[in-house]
Structures are given as C-alpha cells and as structure tokens.
Design a protein around this motif. Structure first.
Motif, mmCIF file in Angstrom:
data_model
loop_
_atom_site.group_PDB
_atom_site.id
_atom_site.type_symbol
_atom_site.label_atom_id
_atom_site.label_comp_id
_atom_site.label_asym_id
_atom_site.label_seq_id
_atom_site.Cartn_x
_atom_site.Cartn_y
_atom_site.Cartn_z
ATOM 1 N N VAL A 121 -0.413 -6.273 -4.378
ATOM 2 C CA VAL A 121 0.202 -6.453 -3.065
ATOM 3 C C VAL A 121 -0.344 -7.777 -2.548
ATOM 4 O O VAL A 121 -1.558 -7.959 -2.458
ATOM 5 C CB VAL A 121 -0.161 -5.292 -2.115
ATOM 6 C CG1 VAL A 121 0.417 -5.533 -0.731
ATOM 7 C CG2 VAL A 121 0.315 -3.952 -2.688
ATOM 8 N N ASP A 122 0.551 -8.711 -2.253
ATOM 9 C CA ASP A 122 0.120 -10.005 -1.729
ATOM 10 C C ASP A 122 -0.223 -9.897 -0.248
ATOM 11 O O ASP A 122 0.271 -9.006 0.455
ATOM 12 C CB ASP A 122 1.226 -11.055 -1.913
ATOM 13 C CG ASP A 122 1.405 -11.469 -3.364
ATOM 14 O OD1 ASP A 122 0.463 -11.300 -4.170
ATOM 15 O OD2 ASP A 122 2.502 -11.960 -3.692
ATOM 16 N N GLU B 86 2.255 -8.613 2.673
ATOM 17 C CA GLU B 86 3.277 -7.727 2.132
ATOM 18 C C GLU B 86 2.919 -6.270 2.392
ATOM 19 O O GLU B 86 1.751 -5.897 2.366
ATOM 20 C CB GLU B 86 3.350 -7.870 0.604
ATOM 21 C CG GLU B 86 4.360 -8.783 0.075
ATOM 22 C CD GLU B 86 4.447 -8.714 -1.451
ATOM 23 O OE1 GLU B 86 5.552 -8.938 -1.934
ATOM 24 O OE2 GLU B 86 3.439 -8.489 -2.132
ATOM 25 N N SER B 87 3.952 -5.433 2.542
ATOM 26 C CA SER B 87 3.739 -3.986 2.559
ATOM 27 C C SER B 87 3.745 -3.487 1.117
ATOM 28 O O SER B 87 4.183 -4.206 0.201
ATOM 29 C CB SER B 87 4.852 -3.294 3.342
ATOM 30 O OG SER B 87 6.087 -3.406 2.646
ATOM 31 N N MET C 292 7.379 -3.517 -0.065
ATOM 32 C CA MET C 292 7.846 -4.872 -0.393
ATOM 33 C C MET C 292 7.292 -5.317 -1.746
ATOM 34 O O MET C 292 8.018 -5.878 -2.573
ATOM 35 C CB MET C 292 7.408 -5.872 0.692
ATOM 36 C CG MET C 292 8.130 -5.721 2.021
ATOM 37 S SD MET C 292 7.323 -6.647 3.388
ATOM 38 C CE MET C 292 7.213 -8.287 2.735
ATOM 39 N N ALA C 293 6.006 -5.066 -1.965
ATOM 40 C CA ALA C 293 5.368 -5.463 -3.220
ATOM 41 C C ALA C 293 5.994 -4.719 -4.401
ATOM 42 O O ALA C 293 6.243 -5.319 -5.455
ATOM 43 C CB ALA C 293 3.870 -5.199 -3.165
ATOM 44 N N ARG D 223 9.425 -6.215 -5.149
ATOM 45 C CA ARG D 223 9.262 -7.564 -5.725
ATOM 46 C C ARG D 223 8.793 -7.484 -7.168
ATOM 47 O O ARG D 223 9.356 -8.133 -8.061
ATOM 48 C CB ARG D 223 8.265 -8.378 -4.889
ATOM 49 C CG ARG D 223 7.950 -9.754 -5.489
ATOM 50 C CD ARG D 223 6.921 -10.529 -4.686
ATOM 51 N NE ARG D 223 5.693 -9.813 -4.389
ATOM 52 C CZ ARG D 223 4.702 -9.596 -5.268
ATOM 53 N NH1 ARG D 223 4.791 -10.026 -6.518
ATOM 54 N NH2 ARG D 223 3.614 -8.943 -4.905
#
Length: 166
Positions: A74-75, A78-79, A82-83, A86
């Motif tokens: 997880v960046d 980011e949630s 979202m991660a 992606r």
C-alpha cells in the motif's frame, strides 16, 4: 536489470492499520521491522485451482519463488482497496473482479514486518501477467500441498495458505 525502487514511500502503521508515519521501501526492507501494509489477492478459477505468480529473479524479497497471485504494498496516501485494485491491474491485467477480505494479520520475516490484508476472488477470464512477474499459472490445490516445505513457494505464501485452510 530491473530492481525495486528503494525510495518508494510506504505508510508505517500500527497493528490496527492506523498510520503512524512513513518510510521508504529500503528502510522497510532493511531489517528495521517497520510495520507497513500490504495487500494479497488469492485468485481461484471455478474449478477450485489457485493462480500463483512466479517472482522474477530481480526482486529484493524471495526472488524466483512461486507466490500469491497478487501481492503488493500500500503506497503512502492509498487505501487498502485502492492498492488492491492497482496491484491486480498492474500484475495480472485484471480490472473487473470482486474481492472478499479473508483476514488481516502481521507477517514477520528476517527483513521485514507487514500488516497483510488477504483477499480472494474467483476469476475465469484471461490473466495477463505483467513484466513485474516471471509468469504464472493455475495450480490444483493438491499440487500446492505436495510442494509445501520444498523451497518452491515463498514462506509468506506457505504460511498464508495454511492459515487460510486452502
């Protein structure tokens, strides 16, 4: 040769996933044991086989081993959701899937400590592994079980496979 970006920023979290600070990939993977979140997606087909990715030799963690279909960090910013979307698109080219959260747990190795958000999905369409991977394939569960403990899979995958009772 490709290599991981050691300057990529990750959130540092507590065991509940609350963000405490931030650190680089290099700092998280140097034995510091800074807890950082990751997402996993176990992809099954309707025959009950599990898709595994082959980690390329240039990866800084467990090169050349078979691993969970999708695994990624997880960046910062980011949630988890979202991660997951992606990483699944980046690694397997999948954009339309329905994830189910299976568990959240802390995984620790000699080099790192991760807060893992493990999901699964059933998917029967085309999977197109990216150049981030060294390919992948569906494995019958009996074949996976027969190779556990023989150095074929990442320790993280083996641990999670057993934990989830696949």
């Amino acid at each position: 040769m490709k290599k991981d970006n050691n300057e990529e920023m990750f959130p540092i979290v507590d065991e509940q996933g609350n963000i405490l600070s931030a650190a680089t990939r290099g700092e998280c993977h140097n034995g510091s044991k800074l807890l950082h979140p990751v997402v996993h997606l176990h992809v099954f087909n309707s025959q009950g086989e599990i898709y595994l990715q082959k980690r390329p030799d240039w990866k800084d963690i467990q090169p050349g081993k078979w691993d969970t279909a999708v695994g990624g960090h997880v960046d910062l910013g980011e949630s988890v959701e979202m991660a997951l979307k992606r990483e699944v698109q980046e690694e397997l080219g999948i954009t339309n899937f329905t994830p189910e959260l299976l568990t959240t747990y802390v995984f620790e190795s000699e080099r790192e400590k991760e807060l893992v958000f493990a999901h699964k999905t059933v998917y029967d369409d085309t999977i197109a592994p990216s150049d981030e991977l060294d390919g992948g394939r569906f494995w019958p569960l009996d074949e996976v079980r027969a190779h556990i403990g023989k150095g074929v899979f990442t320790p993280n995958f083996e641990s999670e496979f057993k934990k989830l009772g696949f």
